[in-house]
Write a protein that holds these residues in place. Structure first.
Motif, PDB file in Angstrom:
ATOM      1  N   GLN A 126     -13.041  -2.536   5.219  1.00 44.16           N
ATOM      2  CA  GLN A 126     -12.352  -1.453   4.780  1.00 44.16           C
ATOM      3  C   GLN A 126     -11.256  -1.256   5.654  1.00 44.16           C
ATOM      4  OE1 GLN A 126     -16.094   1.235   5.058  1.00 44.16           O
ATOM      5  NE2 GLN A 126     -14.597   2.513   4.083  1.00 44.16           N
ATOM      6  N   GLU A 128      -9.311  -3.901   7.147  1.00 41.85           N
ATOM      7  CA  GLU A 128      -8.504  -5.074   6.808  1.00 41.85           C
ATOM      8  C   GLU A 128      -7.555  -4.388   5.690  1.00 41.85           C
ATOM      9  OE1 GLU A 128      -7.119  -8.713   7.182  1.00 41.85           O
ATOM     10  OE2 GLU A 128      -6.962  -7.230   8.893  1.00 41.85           O
ATOM     11  N   ARG A 129      -6.384  -5.031   5.448  1.00 37.85           N
ATOM     12  CA  ARG A 129      -5.601  -4.449   4.373  1.00 37.85           C
ATOM     13  C   ARG A 129      -5.818  -5.330   3.144  1.00 37.85           C
ATOM     14  NH1 ARG A 129      -0.700  -7.435   3.962  1.00 37.85           N
ATOM     15  NH2 ARG A 129      -1.121  -9.641   5.405  1.00 37.85           N
ATOM     16  N   GLN A 130      -6.328  -6.735   3.274  1.00 38.47           N
ATOM     17  CA  GLN A 130      -6.342  -7.532   2.070  1.00 38.47           C
ATOM     18  C   GLN A 130      -7.626  -7.372   1.250  1.00 38.47           C
ATOM     19  OE1 GLN A 130      -6.117 -11.495   3.509  1.00 38.47           O
ATOM     20  NE2 GLN A 130      -3.705 -11.502   3.280  1.00 38.47           N
ATOM     21  N   PRO A 131      -9.018  -7.056   1.856  1.00 38.81           N
ATOM     22  CA  PRO A 131      -9.966  -6.915   0.820  1.00 38.81           C
ATOM     23  C   PRO A 131     -10.046  -5.475   0.059  1.00 38.81           C
ATOM     24  CG  PRO A 131     -10.626  -7.505   3.220  1.00 38.81           C
ATOM     25  CD  PRO A 131      -9.220  -7.040   3.384  1.00 38.81           C
ATOM     26  N   ARG A 132     -10.444  -5.500  -1.141  1.00 33.07           N
ATOM     27  CA  ARG A 132     -10.349  -4.285  -1.750  1.00 33.07           C
ATOM     28  C   ARG A 132     -11.348  -3.515  -1.526  1.00 33.07           C
ATOM     29  NH1 ARG A 132      -5.016  -4.651  -3.654  1.00 33.07           N
ATOM     30  NH2 ARG A 132      -5.542  -3.040  -5.048  1.00 33.07           N
TER      31      ARG A 132
END
Lengths: 398, 365
Positions: A126, A128-132
């Motif tokens: 949640q 991190e910016r990359q995982p959705r």
């Protein structure tokens, strides 16, 4: 003139600076993570397993998928660490490209990890910016690593197969953000999709019986039940139907009921749509929930010989469907109230919406209150179509 | 007069919307939801009503001196030295609010899309563009804003429509669950942002029709406040009160959720565009106010020599912010009461009372 030349020179220079290729990531330099698994190792460390797309297998391969030994579509690799990030850094030492999380379809948590607590895992995904936040969250019996190490015959990779299975809502499906929302609420305990890797199907072909034996593939098998962020039990596929009805989600699937005049034969009703309404009643002491389920379905299959295309038979079928759904909900309720003692249906949320003041007192011991609550399920069925056939072809009249 | 340009009422409305909206929408739902939970939208409406009052006050005050900016009429009302002091305070306030906006601007970009870029680069680039606009005057800034604001807000509204699929009205219930103090607490922060309309006092003299200032300020506040409420409702109905308060940039996460038919998704970059273009406009307005105010305070004939030094000052102030936790804490706890009590309500009210008592200015406003 000189000014103009200088201007154009500057402009040309700007194109070099402004196109933003400073920290560019070429597609050939990134490793696209399709599925992620997190396990707890025996010595209490976190093992991160990623399924990475092998781009060459996606080029012009058509729909053939990962069949064959020549070009597997994915590569599965693991690393361990004290935190997810540490494991990811160790992973980066094995993966010759930069890990890219933006296309991560599923997040699978192994059984032991889920028992220890999912917060240790989900936080990274949640923050991190990359995982959705709309990746599908699932819990597997056994190890997540084993789950990801499978491949699929229809989808390119097993992660995508699991993603498709959940997205079609054939079973209970939950996104990371929905799971986080349940985790943060006192009125509902979280549930996640339960998945397993099982042998399923073969790919037939002349002379290929030896080559293609059945291998393990991903499968949705129910739901995982949590108390806070810790796994406390499972629901099988049948009980999960009850969970879905009571939660008011994804009304798909079929209800099988005995034929009215020939109870040893079955009739199948496929559910088209439905809705669930939970009405709490509370007088300061007794807690009751009236659950009103509305269902609409079509008849798709009949084993018996009687003529069902008659109004009174349809009426009897409706009652049978209502009873069958009540039974399913009763099974799920029994599990939740009796065995696990957690409100996985979100009745607490419904209670909060109606009794704001009482909720303030009850919210901290909600699960106890919930297990004592009386639940009445009313099912309102509508059978709309009966398919292309009025009655089954038979020599004898009945 | 230092500024020769004139802007029409529509441009003024849009400029005043840009004055508040761009950076605020990203943070605002989390801050309101934290206090008011399901009733966050109510808090947004309360803030809107309060904002309208502030707008009324500031414009009434300014219209007593339709030819003068805040810096000039403060001296008329209070006399030279106390007036200068008030001016100094406002310069300070414009400066560090501008720096705060730059910090918000940079920390979002660093978190969401450019983790490897040092903030100072973003400050420099941002200030360079804003400085160009400011140097060219109010008209340029207004036109830039007039061109982009409708597009940006349109995009935002479209993405909000796309996310309706993931909304659930139940997440907004029950209504009035929180106590009135909690709702008011939730309203305080958005109110302090809406109160930035005080800056309008710097712009009223340059309106083509200063008499429309009341309408302009009210429209801008109404629009901004409603947009706050919409953002809050959308975020709440997607994530629910428990999760919405936990995101740093809830609207960004809301847009990330959009996924239609597994095809129309990953619209995050829209928010980034809104943020970057809107951020420039917002930064530009504060920058402009700081520059113009300083020039008037120093009694200069031209404000342009001050553009570069003030820009450097802004960068310097922005660099003081150590990390995003400080920033969030400052933006949510330290800045609002102080801005609200001193600069947005206290000072204008004080000036108004003194003006009335001393009978300064025109009374027909």
């Amino acid at each position: 003139m000189l000014k103009k030349i200088a201007f154009f020179l500057l402009l040309a220079l700007l194109t070099g600076i402004l196109s933003g290729c400073w920290s560019r990531k070429e597609i050939s330099e990134i490793a696209i993570v399709l599925g992620t698994g997190v396990d707890l190792t025996e010595d209490g460390r976190i093992r991160l397993t990623v399924q990475i797309a092998r781009p060459t297998a996606f080029v012009g391969g058509g729909e053939a998928g990962a069949v064959g030994t020549e070009a597997p579509a994915s590569w599965v690799v693991s690393a361990e660490g004290r935190t997810v990030e540490e494991a990811e850094r160790y992973l980066a030492m094995k993966v010759p490209r930069e890990l890219y999380w933006g296309h991560n379809v599923i997040l699978v948590i192994g059984e032991e990890m889920a028992k220890k607590g999912t917060r240790m895992v989900t936080n990274f995904f949640q923050r991190e910016r990359q995982p959705r936040e709309n990746a599908w969250l699932m819990v597997t019996k056994g190890e997540a690593k084993d789950f990801l190490e499978t491949y699929s015959d229809l989808a390119k990779t097993s992660a995508q197969a699991a993603g498709f299975l959940t997205r079609m809502k054939t079973c209970y499906a939950v996104q990371l953000r929905e799971f986080a929302e349940m985790l943060a609420s006192k009125g509902v305990q979280p549930t996640a999709t339960r998945v397993e890797a099982k042998k399923a199907g073969i790919t037939p072909g002349p002379g290929q019986e030896k080559v293609f034996t059945a291998h393990k593939q991903v499968e949705l098998t129910g739901a995982a039940v949590f108390k806070e962020d810790k796994l406390i039990g499972w629901l099988d596929a049948y009980q999960t139907r009850g969970l879905l009805w009571l939660k008011g989600e994804a009304m798909k699937g079929a209800v099988i009921v005995p034929s009215p005049a020939e109870p040893d034969k079955n009739v199948s009703i496929r559910i088209l749509r439905g809705s669930t309404k939970v009405v709490p009643e509370y007088d300061g002491e007794n807690l009751r929930f009236n659950v009103i389920i509305k269902v609409e379905g079509n008849m798709v299959d009949q084993q018996s010989r009687e003529d069902l295309a008659r109004p009174e038979k349809i009426k009897a079928l409706k009652e049978a469907v209502a009873e069958a759904i009540r039974q399913r909900t009763a099974v799920a309720l029994e599990k939740a109230q009796g065995e696990y003692g957690v409100d996985i249906f979100g009745f607490g949320e419904a209670f909060h919406r109606k009794y704001k003041k009482a909720w303030r007192e009850l919210k901290d011991r909600w699960d106890e209150e919930f297990t004592r609550a009386e639940v009445n399920v009313t099912v309102d069925v509508r059978i709309r179509e009966i398919g292309l056939l009025t009655r089954r072809a038979s020599t004898e009249e009945k | 007069m230092l500024e020769k340009g004139k802007i029409d009422s529509n441009q003024a409305v849009m400029l005043m919307v840009s004055l508040v909206l761009p950076t605020a929408i990203l943070f605002v739902p989390a801050i309101i939801v934290k206090h008011a939970r399901q009733d966050a939208w109510l808090a947004a409406i309360v803030a809107l009503l309060g904002g309208l009052l502030i707008a009324r006050l500031v414009v009434s005050l300014s219209l007593r001196f339709p030819e003068k900016t805040l810096f000039e009429y403060a001296q008329t009302i209070l006399g030279k030295v106390p007036g200068k002091l008030v001016g100094l305070l406002y310069i300070w306030w414009f400066l560090y609010t501008g720096a705060l906006i730059m910090d918000e601007f940079a920390s979002f970009l660093c978190t969401a899309i450019m983790p490897e870029t040092p903030p100072v680069v973003l400050f420099l680039v941002g200030i360079a563009v804003a400085a160009y606009a400011v140097r060219n005057g109010l008209e340029v800034l207004s036109r830039y804003n007039q061109l982009l604001l409708p597009i940006l807000l349109g995009l935002l509204v479209i993405t909000f429509l796309l996310v309706t699929k993931d909304m659930k009205a139940e997440r907004l219930l029950p209504v009035f669950d929180q106590s009135a103090p909690a709702i008011l607490k939730g309203a305080a922060v958005p109110l302090s942002w809406l109160g930035e309309i005080v800056l309008f006092a710097m712009i009223i003299p340059f309106l083509q029709k200063p008499r429309e200032a009341h309408r302009v300020a009210a429209l801008a506040t109404l629009f901004t406040g409603l947009f706050f409420a919409i953002c809050t409702v959308v975020t709440l109905s997607v994530f629910g009160p428990n999760l919405a308060a936990h995101w740093v940039f809830p609207v960004y996460n809301t847009v990330r959720v959009v996924s239609i038919a597994n095809f129309l998704e990953r619209l995050d970059i829209i928010i980034v565009a809104v943020w970057v273009f809107g951020g420039f406009a917002k930064m530009g307005v504060f920058y402009y106010a700081a520059v113009l105010g300083s020039a008037q305070w120093l009694g200069l004939k031209d404000y342009r020599p001050l553009v570069a030094p003030v820009g450097l000052l802004l960068i310097g102030l922005a660099l003081l912010c150590d990390n995003i936790v400080d920033l969030l804490d400052f933006a949510a706890r330290a800045w609002p009461p102080y801005a609200l009590i001193v600069f947005e309500v206290g000072m204008p009210l004080f000036l108004m009372i003194v003006a009335l008592v001393r009978g300064k200015g025109e009374s027909n406003a």
